[in-house]
Design a protein around this motif. Structure first.
Motif, PDB file in Angstrom:
ATOM      1  N   ASP A   6       0.672  -1.423  -0.075  1.00  0.00           N
ATOM      2  CA  ASP A   6       0.098  -0.007  -0.050  1.00  0.00           C
ATOM      3  C   ASP A   6       0.782   1.302   0.007  1.00  0.00           C
ATOM      4  O   ASP A   6       0.490   2.145   0.467  1.00  0.00           O
ATOM      5  CB  ASP A   6      -1.104  -0.086   1.220  1.00  0.00           C
ATOM      6  CG  ASP A   6      -0.237  -0.152   2.437  1.00  0.00           C
ATOM      7  OD1 ASP A   6       1.044  -0.098   2.473  1.00  0.00           O
ATOM      8  OD2 ASP A   6      -0.769  -0.258   3.707  1.00  0.00           O
ATOM      9  N   GLY A   7       2.106   1.260  -0.432  1.00  0.00           N
ATOM     10  CA  GLY A   7       3.091   2.298  -0.370  1.00  0.00           C
ATOM     11  C   GLY A   7       4.474   2.079  -0.161  1.00  0.00           C
ATOM     12  O   GLY A   7       4.986   1.274  -1.404  1.00  0.00           O
ATOM     13  N   TYR A   8       5.122   2.481   0.706  1.00  0.00           N
ATOM     14  CA  TYR A   8       6.546   1.991   0.907  1.00  0.00           C
ATOM     15  C   TYR A   8       6.922   2.264   2.254  1.00  0.00           C
ATOM     16  O   TYR A   8       6.253   2.827   2.954  1.00  0.00           O
ATOM     17  CB  TYR A   8       7.459   2.873  -0.081  1.00  0.00           C
ATOM     18  CG  TYR A   8       7.215   4.402   0.025  1.00  0.00           C
ATOM     19  CD1 TYR A   8       8.134   5.120   0.841  1.00  0.00           C
ATOM     20  CD2 TYR A   8       6.428   5.061  -0.783  1.00  0.00           C
ATOM     21  CE1 TYR A   8       7.734   6.554   0.877  1.00  0.00           C
ATOM     22  CE2 TYR A   8       6.278   6.335  -0.792  1.00  0.00           C
ATOM     23  CZ  TYR A   8       6.926   7.037   0.098  1.00  0.00           C
ATOM     24  OH  TYR A   8       6.826   8.581   0.135  1.00  0.00           O
ATOM     25  N   LEU A   9       8.161   1.728   2.483  1.00  0.00           N
ATOM     26  CA  LEU A   9       8.611   1.859   3.940  1.00  0.00           C
ATOM     27  C   LEU A   9      10.042   2.590   3.926  1.00  0.00           C
ATOM     28  O   LEU A   9      10.854   2.261   3.145  1.00  0.00           O
ATOM     29  CB  LEU A   9       8.722   0.525   4.575  1.00  0.00           C
ATOM     30  CG  LEU A   9       9.611   0.573   5.912  1.00  0.00           C
ATOM     31  CD1 LEU A   9       8.832   1.266   6.939  1.00  0.00           C
ATOM     32  CD2 LEU A   9       9.762  -0.841   6.357  1.00  0.00           C
ATOM     33  N   LEU A  10      10.211   3.724   4.560  1.00  0.00           N
ATOM     34  CA  LEU A  10      11.459   4.345   4.763  1.00  0.00           C
ATOM     35  C   LEU A  10      12.170   3.874   5.934  1.00  0.00           C
ATOM     36  O   LEU A  10      11.719   4.221   7.180  1.00  0.00           O
ATOM     37  CB  LEU A  10      11.521   5.828   4.678  1.00  0.00           C
ATOM     38  CG  LEU A  10      11.110   6.577   3.016  1.00  0.00           C
ATOM     39  CD1 LEU A  10      10.850   7.897   3.485  1.00  0.00           C
ATOM     40  CD2 LEU A  10      12.282   6.284   2.339  1.00  0.00           C
TER      41      LEU A  10
END
Length: 331
Positions: free
Chosen positions: A277-281
């Motif tokens: 559902d997006g990304y992880l930083l």
């Protein structure tokens, strides 16, 4: 005289008190010579690639001898790795004895002192070239006939960043129903957005921070998988309670702007991982501070940890993550 012989012989069989201590202050030259031999022992064993003898010095009014060893690096991560690797190497080469046992009992044997009257202190040299890094130390001594240790191994690591970013979904028809399809952003697009946010946050003038010109600077342009940058010359960013000196207040009365508050430097590392559902930083944030009177070199900055960790750095990192997350999740 013959009547005294039994008494004299008896004295040889009276055990010495285990806690009796001897004065060591008369043997300084001897200890210095033995310290050089200890270094030769380290080198001969191969341990000298990791450790260097700095000095042997007296403490507690000559009742205790300290051996100061330094690691052959100034990098905390490398120092921790070398120190841990030495544990395995020493244990394997010294018949199962631990690293601390080997270093310590070799020390007291060389110095010819009671085990209870010595200690070995291992430090990480400061990057400035003088002194030691407070984020790393390891002390070894004997108490109650057993080795005792106290450690602070790489305790000033950077604060961890972990920012999950959920992107808004776009309704699309699939078959006879509509589902939310999450838009995806490329690694480079995300890194560009992080840099834009950093410049908006840090490169703007701040009231009370005259004569400071912070600038976001990338530090590795050749690595497309990791974003690294730093911001120097900051003021009251993390250390909110900073105040300029009375001398600066006086200067402003007569000659204009003055600012001698400590300079701050923030160092960032970001890694990008796409999610459903997006990304992880993920990454790290290191806080440092330096002189407010002159602009220090990079090596002239000192870590905010541990002195400012609890009250300033950790709350700042938490706020920064929340602020960046809101910025990145904007439509």
């Amino acid at each position: 005289m013959k009547q005294l012989y039994p008494i004299v012989l008896l004295l040889f069989f009276i055990p010495l008190q285990p806690h009796a201590q001897v004065y060591l202050g008369d043997d300084t030259n001897f200890f210095n010579k033995k310290a050089r031999l200890y270094q030769r022992w380290l080198d001969a064993k191969g341990y000298g690639q990791v450790l260097k003898v700095d000095e042997a010095k007296l403490a507690k009014n000559g009742m205790e001898l300290e051996l100061w060893l330094s690691l052959r690096t100034t990098d905390p991560d490398e120092g921790a790795a070398l120190w841990n690797e030495l544990q395995q190497t020493l244990t394997e080469q010294e018949g199962g004895k631990s690293r601390d046992e080997t270093l310590y009992y070799t020390f007291v044997r060389f110095m010819e002192i009671p085990p209870a009257q010595g200690n070995v202190q291992v430090y990480l040299p400061a990057k400035s070239g003088s002194g030691y890094n407070p984020c790393f130390y390891h002390w070894i001594w004997e108490e109650d006939n057993a080795i005792q240790t106290k450690s602070r191994i790489n305790a000033c690591k950077a604060q961890t960043l972990n920012i999950p970013v959920e992107l808004p979904g776009v309704e699309q028809a699939v078959g006879t129903s509509e589902v939310a399809i999450h838009q995806q952003r490329s690694r480079q697009a995300v890194f560009d957005a992080v840099l834009r946010y950093a410049r908006q946050r840090y490169e703007q003038p701040r009231e009370g921070c005259e004569n400071r010109t912070p600038e976001v600077e990338e530090t590795d342009f050749n690595n497309e998988y990791i974003l690294t940058f730093h911001v120097s010359d900051l003021c009251r960013e993390v250390l909110k309670d900073e105040e300029q000196s009375l001398w600066c207040d006086f200067v402003e009365l007569w000659w204009g702007d003055c600012n001698d508050m400590r300079r701050e430097r923030l160092e960032f590392t970001f890694h990008y991982t796409p999610t459903d559902d997006g990304y992880l930083l993920t990454g790290s944030l290191t806080g440092k501070f330096g002189s407010g009177v002159y602009k220090p070199r990079t090596s002239g900055y000192m870590d905010m940890e541990p002195d400012f960790e609890e009250d300033f750095l950790i709350p700042y990192v938490n706020r920064f993550q929340q602020d960046l997350k809101r910025y990145l999740e904007r439509p």
